[in-house]
Design a protein around this motif. Sequence first.
Motif, short mmCIF file in Angstrom:
data_model
loop_
_atom_site.label_atom_id
_atom_site.label_comp_id
_atom_site.label_asym_id
_atom_site.label_seq_id
_atom_site.Cartn_x
_atom_site.Cartn_y
_atom_site.Cartn_z
N LEU A 5 0.83 -1.20 0.00
CA LEU A 5 0.00 0.00 0.00
C LEU A 5 0.87 1.25 0.00
N VAL A 6 1.94 1.23 0.80
CA VAL A 6 2.83 2.39 0.84
C VAL A 6 3.50 2.61 -0.52
N VAL A 18 2.38 1.73 -3.45
CA VAL A 18 1.36 2.23 -4.40
C VAL A 18 1.11 3.71 -4.18
N MET A 19 0.98 4.11 -2.90
CA MET A 19 0.70 5.53 -2.61
C MET A 19 1.85 6.45 -3.00
N VAL A 20 3.09 5.98 -2.80
CA VAL A 20 4.26 6.82 -3.07
C VAL A 20 4.62 6.81 -4.56
N LYS A 21 4.60 5.64 -5.17
CA LYS A 21 5.11 5.50 -6.53
C LYS A 21 4.07 5.79 -7.60
N ASN A 42 1.09 7.71 -7.25
CA ASN A 42 0.14 8.81 -7.10
C ASN A 42 0.23 9.73 -8.33
N LYS A 68 0.99 12.80 -8.72
CA LYS A 68 2.13 13.73 -8.80
C LYS A 68 3.39 13.00 -9.25
N ASN A 85 3.53 10.04 -10.75
CA ASN A 85 3.31 9.23 -11.96
C ASN A 85 2.19 9.87 -12.78
#
Length: 279
Positions: A75-76, A78-81, A83, A85, A87
């Motif tokens: 989940l982390v 997905v949220m970081v890579k 998002n 902004k 991607n």
Amino acid sequence: MKMSKGQSGRRLLGLAVVGAALAFGGAAFAELGQPRPWEMTLQESASPVMDNITWFHNFLFWLITIITLFVLALLVIVMVKFNAKANPVPSKTTHNTLIEVAWTIIPVLILVGIAVPSFRLLFQQLDIPKADLTIKATGKQWYWSYSYPDHGKFEFDSLLAQDKKPRLLGVDNEMVVPVNKVVRIQTTGADVIHAFAVPAFGIKIDSVPGRLNETWFKATKEGMFYGQCSELCGKDHAFMPIAVRVVNDQEFASWVEGAKKKFASNPANSFASAGAAAQ
């Protein structure tokens, strides 16, 4: 007076250490076979079945912790890579054969890994070995009656003793069994459904009126072990404890001879005992 970040951190660390000491050092303030203050784990095992229950519990705990951390990591990522902004141009990939095969096979393997020890434990609990001793435990409102059909067929009531420790677990007449012997428990209910449960032995089984259920344990340690009725059975459900005293063979033989005389000359008076317990 303001506290610096370093002082605050040290104080919080100290509180955490004290809390951990209270949680894991509570055994020093209680005896074997009963709950203890701040207890977060299972009671200390005193039977082979409970040994396996404890192992299986710990195995599942670490397995589900690993799975939870893995899902959290995904989940982390997905949220970081992925998002908007980071991607701005999303991928149009709709299938990934390797991932789809993996997320099908891996959960199946995990479930098989859980099922094997689970079925093994269930078989151990239900397959009663040749018994060295049989005790019949009858649940009544609100106390237990025990009979020893292999040793003279005497019977006695076991009621909550308000003047005994531990609180709400001490009884006037304990069930006595020898150490390192297979004890078969046959249980039924005289009025409503009760449940015979002793956590340190890993046993819990319903006592149903008109039906005889069986379970077993093999106590590997001497001492006092406590349990309670674990089925809601009426207003005094919380006041019908189970106390099992595990002794060596010589002490058990001596107790049996004394019990034959004591409970033959002074048979259990169920109605009077029940009245006394309710007061």
